[in-house]
Design an enzyme around this catalytic site. Sequence first.
Site, mmCIF file in Angstrom:
data_model
loop_
_atom_site.group_PDB
_atom_site.id
_atom_site.type_symbol
_atom_site.label_atom_id
_atom_site.label_comp_id
_atom_site.label_asym_id
_atom_site.label_seq_id
_atom_site.Cartn_x
_atom_site.Cartn_y
_atom_site.Cartn_z
ATOM 1 N N ARG A 228 32.078 39.494 36.083
ATOM 2 C CA ARG A 228 33.343 40.114 35.690
ATOM 3 C C ARG A 228 34.451 39.081 35.822
ATOM 4 O O ARG A 228 34.402 38.192 36.667
ATOM 5 C CB ARG A 228 33.683 41.299 36.600
ATOM 6 N N HIS A 276 33.020 38.431 26.167
ATOM 7 C CA HIS A 276 32.363 39.507 26.942
ATOM 8 C C HIS A 276 31.190 40.068 26.114
ATOM 9 O O HIS A 276 31.088 41.284 25.879
ATOM 10 C CB HIS A 276 33.348 40.619 27.298
HETATM 11 N N1 LIG Z 1 29.119 40.194 30.717
HETATM 12 C C1 LIG Z 1 28.431 41.256 30.364
HETATM 13 O O1 LIG Z 1 28.207 41.516 29.175
HETATM 14 C C2 LIG Z 1 27.854 42.146 31.438
HETATM 15 C C3 LIG Z 1 26.903 43.101 31.085
HETATM 16 C C4 LIG Z 1 26.316 43.867 32.072
HETATM 17 C C5 LIG Z 1 26.683 43.687 33.409
HETATM 18 N N2 LIG Z 1 27.612 42.763 33.731
HETATM 19 C C6 LIG Z 1 27.995 42.547 35.144
HETATM 20 O O2 LIG Z 1 26.835 42.237 35.917
HETATM 21 C C7 LIG Z 1 26.975 42.859 37.180
HETATM 22 C C8 LIG Z 1 25.642 42.917 37.895
HETATM 23 O O3 LIG Z 1 24.793 43.890 37.297
HETATM 24 P P1 LIG Z 1 23.444 44.361 38.023
HETATM 25 O O4 LIG Z 1 22.862 45.437 37.197
HETATM 26 O O5 LIG Z 1 22.602 43.184 38.347
HETATM 27 O O6 LIG Z 1 24.045 44.954 39.390
HETATM 28 P P2 LIG Z 1 23.274 45.308 40.738
HETATM 29 O O7 LIG Z 1 21.838 45.584 40.466
HETATM 30 O O8 LIG Z 1 24.093 46.337 41.413
HETATM 31 O O9 LIG Z 1 23.328 43.936 41.577
HETATM 32 C C9 LIG Z 1 24.512 43.430 42.122
HETATM 33 C C10 LIG Z 1 24.156 42.252 43.017
HETATM 34 O O10 LIG Z 1 25.369 41.693 43.523
HETATM 35 C C11 LIG Z 1 25.267 41.600 44.933
HETATM 36 N N3 LIG Z 1 26.568 41.748 45.582
HETATM 37 C C12 LIG Z 1 27.461 42.754 45.464
HETATM 38 N N4 LIG Z 1 28.535 42.531 46.252
HETATM 39 C C13 LIG Z 1 28.302 41.351 46.867
HETATM 40 C C14 LIG Z 1 29.016 40.591 47.818
HETATM 41 N N5 LIG Z 1 30.204 40.999 48.305
HETATM 42 N N6 LIG Z 1 28.479 39.429 48.248
HETATM 43 C C15 LIG Z 1 27.276 39.014 47.797
HETATM 44 N N7 LIG Z 1 26.543 39.684 46.880
HETATM 45 C C16 LIG Z 1 27.046 40.848 46.436
HETATM 46 C C17 LIG Z 1 24.364 42.734 45.339
HETATM 47 O O11 LIG Z 1 23.855 42.518 46.650
HETATM 48 P P3 LIG Z 1 22.745 43.498 47.300
HETATM 49 O O12 LIG Z 1 21.464 43.154 46.586
HETATM 50 O O13 LIG Z 1 22.719 43.117 48.718
HETATM 51 O O14 LIG Z 1 23.204 44.900 47.022
HETATM 52 C C18 LIG Z 1 23.309 42.665 44.232
HETATM 53 O O15 LIG Z 1 22.360 41.680 44.522
HETATM 54 C C19 LIG Z 1 27.621 44.204 36.840
HETATM 55 O O16 LIG Z 1 28.260 44.777 37.967
HETATM 56 C C20 LIG Z 1 28.607 43.810 35.764
HETATM 57 O O17 LIG Z 1 29.856 43.479 36.361
HETATM 58 C C21 LIG Z 1 28.202 41.981 32.776
#
Ligand SMILES: NC(=O)c1ccc[n+]([C@@H]2O[C@H](COP(=O)([O-])OP(=O)(O)OC[C@H]3O[C@@H](n4cnc5c(N)ncnc54)[C@H](OP(=O)(O)O)[C@@H]3O)[C@@H](O)[C@H]2O)c1
Length: 313
Positions: A228, A276
């Site tokens: 993000r 994005h």
């Molecule tokens: N650019 C785009 O087109 C696009 C598309 C889709 C998603 N995204 C972004 O990608 C993000 C990730 O998606 P996802 O499905 O992989 O999410 P997810 O499964 O919820 O994984 C989030 C990861 O981030 C870690 N995390 C969260 N807060 C943290 C912190 N303070 N310090 C260290 N690590 C932290 C979590 O740790 P834990 O494992 O310990 O919980 C987890 O490993 C979304 O939230 C979104 O913002 C972008």
Amino acid sequence: MSILVAMPGYDPSRWVDALRRGAPERPVATQAARGDPSIRYAVAWKQPEGLLASFPNLSAVFSLGAGVDHILRDPTLPDVPVVRVVADDLTERMSEYVAWRVLDHFRRGMTYRRQQARAIWNERPQPVARDVTVGIMGLGVLGQDAARKLSALGFRIAGWSRTAKEVAGIATFAGDDGLGPFLAETDVLVVLLPATAETRGILSSALFARCKRRTPLGEAPVLVNAGRGSLQREADILRALDEGRLSEASLDVFEEEPLPASSALWRHPRVFVTPHAAAVSEPEALVPPMLRQMDAFERGEPLRHLVDREAGY
Ligand SMILES: NC(=O)c1ccc[n+]([C@@H]2O[C@H](COP(=O)([O-])OP(=O)(O)OC[C@H]3O[C@@H](n4cnc5c(N)ncnc54)[C@H](OP(=O)(O)O)[C@@H]3O)[C@@H](O)[C@H]2O)c1
């Protein structure tokens, strides 16, 4: 009981069509009067503040994407389950983007495109993938899939998350204490973190100062951010590029979107900008699992992929 598609400023028609095709018996609305008692579910992207709190029979909110910051930022959000997108379609798209950007930087695409524009024939030293560590911040659904695919291409992988985890074939690090050792390993920094209060501005001068000074590519690390825009301090990224703390960057997300035409990121020769677009949410792929979740919920089964409101993701 109706489904409201709340995505002001975006064309909802493909979402509405997919919902109606998948569940003709469920009424779907794109406009609802505040307080409408017929609204049972909201399918939301950046809904107006206060809207969801007004529906007395709202049972669950479905995000149109994997991130939920755009839903949770509403301080009046009612205390109902919030479901985020977890779908192979979205995950595969993100891993394609990550593999593309990592390989392009690694195989010196940015340098060779500049050379081609000036008809310069100059072969650059090229390490092999097994000598290069891709460090992934965020080892969730997207981070772990990208890790597996980059690993299959031969890269060494390090991963950083909030809570400690073990993932086969990956050197894992967690929390504040793990960040320094993680950065000490990382040659290409891939960011797939959610936007939360804790991650806001994490890609800053302070973090870049803790990165390696030299990598097997002979220069400072590369940054790839598809998490993000709120994670990054764009002025700090530009300074890090100009001071040699970062060598190149691929950015898909920005502090302000669309990225203003005045931003120096558009014109920086070592920055690659995408709008994005790393992993778009395709209604045809994402609506069927949403509808299956609604059916299961009504049979009394628990919803899956729920957001932890406390953690913010
Ligand atoms: N650019 C785009 O087109 C696009 C598309 C889709 C998603 N995204 C972004 O990608 C993000 C990730 O998606 P996802 O499905 O992989 O999410 P997810 O499964 O919820 O994984 C989030 C990861 O981030 C870690 N995390 C969260 N807060 C943290 C912190 N303070 N310090 C260290 N690590 C932290 C979590 O740790 P834990 O494992 O310990 O919980 C987890 O490993 C979304 O939230 C979104 O913002 C972008």
